[in-house]
Scaffold this motif. Sequence first.
Motif, PDB file in Angstrom:
ATOM      1  N   SER A  44       0.839  -1.187   0.000  1.00 31.47           N
ATOM      2  CA  SER A  44       0.000   0.000   0.000  1.00 31.47           C
ATOM      3  C   SER A  44       0.879   1.243   0.000  1.00 31.47           C
ATOM      4  O   SER A  44       1.774   1.355   0.839  1.00 31.47           O
ATOM      5  CB  SER A  44      -0.902   0.005   1.236  1.00 31.47           C
ATOM      6  OG  SER A  44      -1.782  -1.099   1.219  1.00 31.47           O
ATOM      7  N   VAL A  45       0.607   2.149  -0.935  1.00 29.58           N
ATOM      8  CA  VAL A  45       1.359   3.399  -1.031  1.00 29.58           C
ATOM      9  C   VAL A  45       0.388   4.536  -1.312  1.00 29.58           C
ATOM     10  O   VAL A  45      -0.740   4.318  -1.755  1.00 29.58           O
ATOM     11  CB  VAL A  45       2.433   3.345  -2.144  1.00 29.58           C
ATOM     12  CG1 VAL A  45       3.468   2.305  -1.842  1.00 29.58           C
ATOM     13  CG2 VAL A  45       1.783   3.100  -3.503  1.00 29.58           C
ATOM     14  N   LYS A  46       0.874   5.756  -1.085  1.00 27.45           N
ATOM     15  CA  LYS A  46       0.083   6.929  -1.423  1.00 27.45           C
ATOM     16  C   LYS A  46       0.343   7.319  -2.871  1.00 27.45           C
ATOM     17  O   LYS A  46       1.374   6.964  -3.459  1.00 27.45           O
ATOM     18  CB  LYS A  46       0.422   8.084  -0.485  1.00 27.45           C
ATOM     19  CG  LYS A  46      -0.046   7.860   0.939  1.00 27.45           C
ATOM     20  CD  LYS A  46       0.129   9.112   1.777  1.00 27.45           C
ATOM     21  CE  LYS A  46      -0.458   8.907   3.176  1.00 27.45           C
ATOM     22  NZ  LYS A  46      -0.320  10.126   4.019  1.00 27.45           N
ATOM     23  N   ALA A  47      -0.600   8.037  -3.433  1.00 30.25           N
ATOM     24  CA  ALA A  47      -0.451   8.504  -4.805  1.00 30.25           C
ATOM     25  C   ALA A  47       0.862   9.260  -4.963  1.00 30.25           C
ATOM     26  O   ALA A  47       1.250  10.038  -4.093  1.00 30.25           O
ATOM     27  CB  ALA A  47      -1.624   9.398  -5.182  1.00 30.25           C
ATOM     28  N   GLY A  48       1.543   8.982  -6.068  1.00 36.53           N
ATOM     29  CA  GLY A  48       2.840   9.574  -6.313  1.00 36.53           C
ATOM     30  C   GLY A  48       4.003   8.717  -5.849  1.00 36.53           C
ATOM     31  O   GLY A  48       5.155   9.004  -6.195  1.00 36.53           O
ATOM     32  N   GLY A  49       3.702   7.681  -5.093  1.00 35.97           N
ATOM     33  CA  GLY A  49       4.744   6.803  -4.583  1.00 35.97           C
ATOM     34  C   GLY A  49       5.202   5.769  -5.594  1.00 35.97           C
ATOM     35  O   GLY A  49       4.734   5.750  -6.740  1.00 35.97           O
ATOM     36  N   SER A  50       6.098   4.906  -5.150  1.00 42.55           N
ATOM     37  CA  SER A  50       6.688   3.895  -6.014  1.00 42.55           C
ATOM     38  C   SER A  50       6.666   2.529  -5.340  1.00 42.55           C
ATOM     39  O   SER A  50       6.689   2.424  -4.113  1.00 42.55           O
ATOM     40  CB  SER A  50       8.141   4.248  -6.343  1.00 42.55           C
ATOM     41  OG  SER A  50       8.235   5.465  -7.038  1.00 42.55           O
ATOM     42  N   LEU A  51       6.627   1.504  -6.183  1.00 43.55           N
ATOM     43  CA  LEU A  51       6.774   0.124  -5.747  1.00 43.55           C
ATOM     44  C   LEU A  51       7.548  -0.636  -6.802  1.00 43.55           C
ATOM     45  O   LEU A  51       7.472  -0.290  -7.987  1.00 43.55           O
ATOM     46  CB  LEU A  51       5.414  -0.553  -5.546  1.00 43.55           C
ATOM     47  CG  LEU A  51       4.620  -0.251  -4.284  1.00 43.55           C
ATOM     48  CD1 LEU A  51       3.238  -0.889  -4.382  1.00 43.55           C
ATOM     49  CD2 LEU A  51       5.338  -0.737  -3.046  1.00 43.55           C
ATOM     50  N   ARG A  52       8.231  -1.677  -6.380  1.00 42.24           N
ATOM     51  CA  ARG A  52       8.917  -2.555  -7.322  1.00 42.24           C
ATOM     52  C   ARG A  52       8.423  -3.970  -7.116  1.00 42.24           C
ATOM     53  O   ARG A  52       8.611  -4.543  -6.038  1.00 42.24           O
ATOM     54  CB  ARG A  52      10.425  -2.513  -7.118  1.00 42.24           C
ATOM     55  CG  ARG A  52      11.198  -3.236  -8.217  1.00 42.24           C
ATOM     56  CD  ARG A  52      12.641  -3.422  -7.829  1.00 42.24           C
ATOM     57  NE  ARG A  52      13.489  -3.739  -8.965  1.00 42.24           N
ATOM     58  CZ  ARG A  52      14.681  -4.314  -8.858  1.00 42.24           C
ATOM     59  NH1 ARG A  52      15.159  -4.622  -7.662  1.00 42.24           N
ATOM     60  NH2 ARG A  52      15.400  -4.573  -9.933  1.00 42.24           N
ATOM     61  N   LEU A  53       7.804  -4.521  -8.135  1.00 42.37           N
ATOM     62  CA  LEU A  53       7.339  -5.894  -8.093  1.00 42.37           C
ATOM     63  C   LEU A  53       8.416  -6.819  -8.639  1.00 42.37           C
ATOM     64  O   LEU A  53       9.157  -6.453  -9.549  1.00 42.37           O
ATOM     65  CB  LEU A  53       6.066  -6.068  -8.902  1.00 42.37           C
ATOM     66  CG  LEU A  53       4.896  -5.146  -8.560  1.00 42.37           C
ATOM     67  CD1 LEU A  53       3.676  -5.514  -9.418  1.00 42.37           C
ATOM     68  CD2 LEU A  53       4.561  -5.180  -7.099  1.00 42.37           C
ATOM     69  N   SER A  54       8.466  -8.013  -8.085  1.00 42.60           N
ATOM     70  CA  SER A  54       9.377  -9.041  -8.566  1.00 42.60           C
ATOM     71  C   SER A  54       8.582 -10.299  -8.877  1.00 42.60           C
ATOM     72  O   SER A  54       7.513 -10.537  -8.301  1.00 42.60           O
ATOM     73  CB  SER A  54      10.441  -9.369  -7.517  1.00 42.60           C
ATOM     74  OG  SER A  54      11.244  -8.251  -7.237  1.00 42.60           O
ATOM     75  N   CYS A  55       9.116 -11.097  -9.778  1.00 43.05           N
ATOM     76  CA  CYS A  55       8.492 -12.372 -10.142  1.00 43.05           C
ATOM     77  C   CYS A  55       9.620 -13.385 -10.295  1.00 43.05           C
ATOM     78  O   CYS A  55      10.399 -13.313 -11.248  1.00 43.05           O
ATOM     79  CB  CYS A  55       7.704 -12.227 -11.428  1.00 43.05           C
ATOM     80  SG  CYS A  55       6.983 -13.765 -12.048  1.00 43.05           S
ATOM     81  N   ALA A  56       9.703 -14.316  -9.363  1.00 38.79           N
ATOM     82  CA  ALA A  56      10.731 -15.346  -9.388  1.00 38.79           C
ATOM     83  C   ALA A  56      10.226 -16.552 -10.163  1.00 38.79           C
ATOM     84  O   ALA A  56       9.115 -17.030  -9.927  1.00 38.79           O
ATOM     85  CB  ALA A  56      11.096 -15.746  -7.964  1.00 38.79           C
TER      86      ALA A  56
END
Length: 121
Positions: free
Chosen positions: A10-22
């Motif tokens: 969960s992040v606020k608008a304007g934020g960043s996340l990095r998804l990974s897929c192993a």
Amino acid sequence: VQLQASGGGSVKAGGSLRLSCAASGRSFSNFVMGWFRQAPGKEREFVARISLGGSSTYYASAVKARFTISRDNAANTLYLQMNSLKPEDTAVYYCAASRDWSAQVSAYDYWGQGTQVTVSS
């Protein structure tokens, strides 16, 4: 190939996340890899895809210039860097593998379990 997605949150608008897929099992580098997402009450939709060696990428217009797909074949891992997140990006995100250069859900034979991304305003 077996796929395991992670990195949601969960992040606020304007934020960043990095998804990974192993990936494990069959050779990861033999597959076109894609990210899809599905919001509540909506159909699963294409987000981005990347070619076998990683030299070619393609994005849905809704995420272009904000999201970056990449892969590390030596580590059998796919990534999705998501910047400038918006509330409308809220969805379960899935990684998937295909033998075709396609944005169609039906072209992807192998799917991860999904990871939830929630963006608040």
